[in-house]
Design an enzyme around this catalytic site. Structure first.
Site, PDB file in Angstrom:
ATOM      1  N   GLU A  78      51.886  35.355 -27.714  1.00  0.00           N
ATOM      2  CA  GLU A  78      51.537  34.270 -28.622  1.00  0.00           C
ATOM      3  C   GLU A  78      51.777  34.664 -30.078  1.00  0.00           C
ATOM      4  OE1 GLU A  78      47.659  33.150 -25.942  1.00  0.00           O
ATOM      5  OE2 GLU A  78      47.432  33.676 -28.030  1.00  0.00           O
TER       6      GLU A  78
ATOM      7  N   CYS B 232      50.245  35.315 -37.512  1.00  0.00           N
ATOM      8  CA  CYS B 232      49.628  36.382 -36.719  1.00  0.00           C
ATOM      9  C   CYS B 232      50.552  36.674 -35.544  1.00  0.00           C
ATOM     10  CB  CYS B 232      48.257  35.886 -36.254  1.00  0.00           C
ATOM     11  SG  CYS B 232      47.453  36.999 -35.123  1.00  0.00           S
TER      12      CYS B 232
ATOM     13  N   CYS C  76      46.919  44.150 -23.192  1.00  0.00           N
ATOM     14  CA  CYS C  76      46.349  45.233 -24.007  1.00  0.00           C
ATOM     15  C   CYS C  76      45.601  46.190 -23.098  1.00  0.00           C
ATOM     16  CB  CYS C  76      45.387  44.651 -25.044  1.00  0.00           C
ATOM     17  SG  CYS C  76      44.839  45.875 -26.257  1.00  0.00           S
TER      18      CYS C  76
ATOM     19  N   CYS D  81      38.433  45.650 -25.241  1.00  0.00           N
ATOM     20  CA  CYS D  81      37.294  45.346 -26.115  1.00  0.00           C
ATOM     21  C   CYS D  81      36.504  44.227 -25.424  1.00  0.00           C
ATOM     22  CB  CYS D  81      37.782  44.908 -27.490  1.00  0.00           C
ATOM     23  SG  CYS D  81      38.759  46.191 -28.292  1.00  0.00           S
TER      24      CYS D  81
ATOM     25  N   CYS E  25      36.858  40.452 -26.315  1.00  0.00           N
ATOM     26  CA  CYS E  25      38.211  39.942 -26.550  1.00  0.00           C
ATOM     27  C   CYS E  25      38.853  39.462 -25.264  1.00  0.00           C
ATOM     28  CB  CYS E  25      39.082  41.045 -27.173  1.00  0.00           C
ATOM     29  SG  CYS E  25      40.818  40.585 -27.283  1.00  0.00           S
TER      30      CYS E  25
ATOM     31  N   GLY F  85      47.479  42.737 -28.286  1.00  0.00           N
ATOM     32  CA  GLY F  85      47.842  44.147 -28.249  1.00  0.00           C
ATOM     33  C   GLY F  85      47.287  44.974 -29.391  1.00  0.00           C
TER      34      GLY F  85
ATOM     35  N   CYS G 143      42.818  34.953 -29.789  1.00  0.00           N
ATOM     36  CA  CYS G 143      43.991  35.529 -29.143  1.00  0.00           C
ATOM     37  C   CYS G 143      43.827  35.561 -27.632  1.00  0.00           C
ATOM     38  CB  CYS G 143      44.326  36.903 -29.698  1.00  0.00           C
ATOM     39  SG  CYS G 143      43.304  38.232 -29.120  1.00  0.00           S
TER      40      CYS G 143
HETATM   41  S1  SF4 Z   1      43.877  42.756 -28.338  1.00  0.00           S
HETATM   42 FE1  SF4 Z   1      42.733  43.881 -29.953  1.00  0.00          FE
HETATM   43  S2  SF4 Z   1      40.599  43.233 -29.765  1.00  0.00           S
HETATM   44 FE2  SF4 Z   1      41.674  42.607 -27.871  1.00  0.00          FE
HETATM   45  S3  SF4 Z   1      41.313  44.289 -26.386  1.00  0.00           S
HETATM   46 FE3  SF4 Z   1      43.240  44.736 -27.450  1.00  0.00          FE
HETATM   47  S4  SF4 Z   1      42.695  46.011 -29.194  1.00  0.00           S
HETATM   48 FE4  SF4 Z   1      40.776  45.065 -28.461  1.00  0.00          FE
END
Ligand code: SF4
Length: 406
Positions: A121, A134, A141, A145, A148, A206, A380
């Site tokens: 995205e 962005c 990822c 987190c 997220c 990511g 995101c």
């Molecule tokens: S995209 Fe950013 S906030 Fe989400 S899990 Fe990965 S490092 Fe963490």
């Protein structure tokens, strides 16, 4: 409420580059363009001049067809078109929020034959005097987190530098953000300045410092003054805290830095941002204090998502102020954007205001980030998940509508 999924061609006037089976030159750096030219027989003495021409047309003028390159010989244009394209990633879905935020779900061509295409995205956030794009740096990822949504999608691979740059080209194509092009019109778009995309943030899918080589190369392409010309002060890399790469980024590349902080105690940050177990707060803050590209004029942004009853007490606010002492810092308080399945809630507005007041009293201005694009799920990872819920028939219908409107 979700905005309807829109076929790509409904939202802006600029033409789409047709998907192509040929390798694309859009997004490549000068070295790779030189190799591509050499591979089709352009002589050594001519290569540098031809690279400069391609650079101008691809990055300054936004060319999507070699035929536009009027100062390149007809013969070379034909040879280029025979072997290469200027295609961008396919736009699977484009959404436009009531506040002008735009979001694109992009399909990347397979890197190897038989590989399933992946999707990332990019989100455009306009303000009166600027437009921030962005971009994503990885598919999925690894960092998990806990607040997220992207962290729930397993890491597939790092993006290449070209795939990162191509996100910027797509945004500028769709906004008509090139000299001589018809600019997109609509509520919320910048009314001041010549450019619609003025800033880049690596805050999409990511962890950018796990895709260091691609991100560094992409920043060099984006900031090149003869092309896209986005100065490094207008490019921000946001990291969850990959400490060893922070110093390297400042020394070798020099963009602005943002830290996904979200907690001021190691026990809590270990849960919210698990990379903290590897690089705890003390090490992270030390890396910030010594970040080579930081100064009072180039402050580091600390992002802090407001989670109800988790990290939003006045004591947390005071600890945040203490923690950042001695760091040239800006604080961004982010109201949490809930997603299906999350255990977290957004802090009450009153709590956010109290937190913000404490931070404000300590000398940090306007720290609450206005939620943008909520009607199109700007957090995101959310658009990707939403499209995955569409049936195959709905996806086909969307694509057919997009093709018919071309
Ligand atoms: S995209 Fe950013 S906030 Fe989400 S899990 Fe990965 S490092 Fe963490």
């Amino acid at each position: 409420m979700y905005a309807p999924m829109m076929p790509a061609s409904d939202a802006a006037a600029a033409p789409l580059a047709a998907p192509s089976p040929l390798p694309s030159l859009a997004g490549l750096d000068r070295e790779k363009l030189a190799l591509a030219l050499a591979a089709i027989g352009v002589g050594e003495r001519e290569v540098k001049m031809r690279v400069n021409q391609l650079w101008h047309w691809i990055y300054l003028r936004g060319a999507t067809d070699f035929a536009e390159m009027t100062n390149v010989s007809k013969h070379l244009r034909a040879t280029l078109a025979e072997h290469y394209s200027l295609a961008r990633p396919e736009i699977v879905v484009e959404q436009v929020s009531q506040d002008g935020t735009r979001k694109w779900l992009l399909r990347l061509p397979a890197e190897t034959p038989g590989e399933r295409p992946h999707e990332v995205e990019a989100v455009y956030i306009p303000e009166r005097d600027r437009g921030t794009l962005c971009v994503s740096s990885q598919v999925g990822c690894t960092l998990n987190c806990s607040f997220c949504h992207t962290g729930t999608q397993r890491l597939v691979r790092n993006l290449t530098a070209a795939e990162i740059v191509a996100q910027v080209l797509v945004a500028r194509d769709r906004l008509g953000d090139y000299p001589g092009r018809e600019r997109a019109v609509g509520p919320g778009l910048p009314t001041e300045g010549e450019r619609l995309v003025t800033n880049i943030v690596f805050m999409g899918m990511g962890e950018p410092l796990y895709a260091y080589e691609s991100v560094a190369e992409a920043i060099e392409i984006l900031s090149d003054g003869d092309g896209l010309g986005l100065g490094k002060r207008r490019i921000t890399v946001s990291t969850s805290g990959v400490v060893p790469e922070i110093e390297r980024l400042g020394r070798e590349v020099g963009p602005m830095l943002a830290i996904s902080l979200h907690a001021v105690r190691d026990e809590l940050r270990d849960v919210l941002v698990p990379i903290n177990k590897k690089y705890p707060l003390a090490e992270l803050l030390e890396a910030c204090r010594t970040y080579p590209a930081a100064s009072n004029a180039k402050r580091i942004t600390f992002e802090y998502v407001m989670l109800k009853g988790v990290n939003d007490s006045p004591a947390d606010a005071k600890a945040l102020v203490r923690l950042l002492k001695g760091v040239p810092a800006k604080i961004n308080l982010i109201p949490f954007n809930p997603w299906p399945g999350t255990k977290y809630e957004c802090s009450d507005w009153e709590t956010i205001e109290k937190f913000s007041d404490i931070v404000f009293q300590a000398g940090y201005a306007s720290p609450v980030r206005t939620p943008r694009g909520r009607d199109i799920l700007a957090a995101c990872g959310q658009l990707k998940s939403e499209t995955e819920k569409l049936s195959a028939r709905e996806r086909l219908a969307l694509r057919a509508m997009a093709a018919a409107a071309e």
